[in-house]
Design a protein around this motif. Structure first.
Motif, short mmCIF file in Angstrom:
data_model
loop_
_atom_site.label_atom_id
_atom_site.label_comp_id
_atom_site.label_asym_id
_atom_site.label_seq_id
_atom_site.Cartn_x
_atom_site.Cartn_y
_atom_site.Cartn_z
N UNK A 32 63.66 40.88 22.66
CA UNK A 32 63.35 42.25 23.10
C UNK A 32 62.20 42.81 22.28
N UNK A 33 62.19 42.51 20.99
CA UNK A 33 61.11 42.98 20.13
C UNK A 33 59.77 42.38 20.55
N UNK A 34 59.78 41.09 20.87
CA UNK A 34 58.56 40.44 21.33
C UNK A 34 58.08 41.06 22.64
N UNK A 35 59.01 41.36 23.53
CA UNK A 35 58.64 42.00 24.80
C UNK A 35 57.98 43.36 24.55
N UNK A 36 58.56 44.16 23.68
CA UNK A 36 58.00 45.49 23.40
C UNK A 36 56.60 45.38 22.80
N UNK A 37 56.39 44.43 21.90
CA UNK A 37 55.07 44.26 21.30
C UNK A 37 54.05 43.80 22.36
N UNK A 38 54.48 42.95 23.27
CA UNK A 38 53.58 42.52 24.35
C UNK A 38 53.23 43.68 25.26
N UNK A 39 54.22 44.55 25.53
CA UNK A 39 53.97 45.71 26.37
C UNK A 39 53.03 46.70 25.69
N UNK A 40 53.11 46.80 24.39
CA UNK A 40 52.17 47.66 23.66
C UNK A 40 50.73 47.17 23.89
N UNK A 41 50.57 45.85 23.92
CA UNK A 41 49.24 45.29 24.17
C UNK A 41 48.79 45.57 25.60
N UNK A 42 49.70 45.45 26.55
CA UNK A 42 49.35 45.64 27.96
C UNK A 42 49.11 47.10 28.32
N UNK A 43 49.93 48.00 27.79
CA UNK A 43 49.90 49.40 28.21
C UNK A 43 49.19 50.31 27.23
#
Length: 346
Positions: free
Chosen positions: A265-276
């Protein structure tokens, strides 16, 4: 069809008429029939077959027209199908609680753990429960951030990019790297080594896999500068007197009984920070960093909410999913460490 029925009815009437006609002729008081009368009677005698033929032809014609109409209608309105409905926008929260994410995370747990389960559906259920617990925790601790997760929408391309890093967790190369890192940590622990010992063990273990590291970096972060794909690693923070308790074990957080949901979940959130970008709240990832930090590592050893590779490993061992997350989150730093060693850097 009504037309055909009418013709058939008239045909029946004509048959009845012909059946009665000979009796009428025999009982007639007329001396003889005129030629045209006989011709008329003969024509009536032939009429039933003609009328039958017309009726059958009308029925066939009607059936052909009806069949053609049905085929044409079915081409435009296939049975059992309805007009495609527009898909609802995918929000960040919906992705967090989705079956798609749970499938990816379940596969990662099986690959990293090197195990199989008799009931994959049961494992996936526990994974989904873990993500739901994380969503509920964010809602309790930061309602505003949770509301943003409910309203932030993702395009299909953004969703695929956000899941790209996670999907690489189950890649055979990533699984191998994770095992090598864990082996380096175990060796350093047995030897009672310090930070420098661990760094040397890591370099020894990972150097033969440098090509895999570089290939995975490009696949996980296509087109990105290797120096910008993870948190900058401040080498001044790599103190040789860093104290590490290698006997620590990750405790379960937010109901993550598997120990593999929280880091994903942490990896997902960090990836979303990059995308959004700025639209994506940073609180969710920060919460999960904080939870892991509080449950595994004394605060004096944590330099920031986004620790570098070495600090991350200090927290992660021996949880293999946390170790994998450390590698994925710091690919640029790991590659730099390897290439620095090849150039004679320490």
């Amino acid at each position: 069809l009504q037309f055909a029925q009418t013709i058939m009815a008239r045909t029946t009437e004509q048959e009845e008429f012909i059946d009665e006609e000979p009796q009428d002729i025999e009982s007639s008081s007329d001396a003889e029939l005129l030629p045209n009368d006989r011709s008329q009677g003969h024509r009536w005698a032939k009429n039933p077959s003609v009328m039958h033929s017309l009726a059958i032809g009308a029925v066939c014609l009607f059936g052909f027209v009806s069949l053609t109409s049905l085929v044409a209608f079915s081409e435009h309105h296939p049975r059992g199908r309805t007009a495609p409905q527009p898909l609802e926008p995918l929000t960040v929260r919906a992705l967090l609680e989705s079956h798609e994410l749970a499938d990816v995370a379940t596969q990662n747990i099986l690959a990293i753990g090197g195990t199989t389960v008799a009931d994959r559906a049961l494992l996936k259920g526990k994974v989904m429960e873990g993500f739901m617990n994380i969503s509920s925790m964010i809602q309790r601790q930061d309602p505003e951030a949770h509301r943003k997760l409910e309203t932030l929408t993702l395009t299909p391309a953004q969703k695929d990019s956000a899941l790209r890093v996670l999907k690489k967790y189950s890649d055979a190369r990533m699984v191998s790297l994770t095992r090598e890192v864990r082996a380096a940590v175990d060796e350093s622990e047995r030897e009672g080594g310090d930070h420098n010992t661990l760094k040397a063990k890591l370099t020894q273990r990972l150097m033969p896999k440098l090509s895999d590291l570089r290939a995975l970096t490009e696949e996980m972060f296509p087109g990105k500068d290797p120096n910008s794909i993870d948190m900058d690693m401040d080498k001044d923070q790599w103190h040789s007197n860093l104290k590490v308790d290698f006997g620590r074990r990750l405790s379960a957080v937010v109901g993550d009984s598997l120990g593999g949901v929280t880091p994903q979940a942490r990896t997902l959130f960090k990836s979303l920070e990059t995308e959004l970008g700025e639209a994506m709240p940073k609180a969710p990832a920060r919460m999960l960093f904080s939870l892991t930090s509080d449950s595994t590592t004394p605060s004096s050893t944590i330099s920031s909410d986004d620790p570098g590779f070495m600090d991350c490993l200090m927290k992660a061992v021996p949880n293999p999913m946390e170790v994998c997350s450390c590698i994925a989150s710091n690919m640029g730093s790991v590659v730099s460490m390897m290439t620095g060693f090849m150039k004679g850097g320490r």
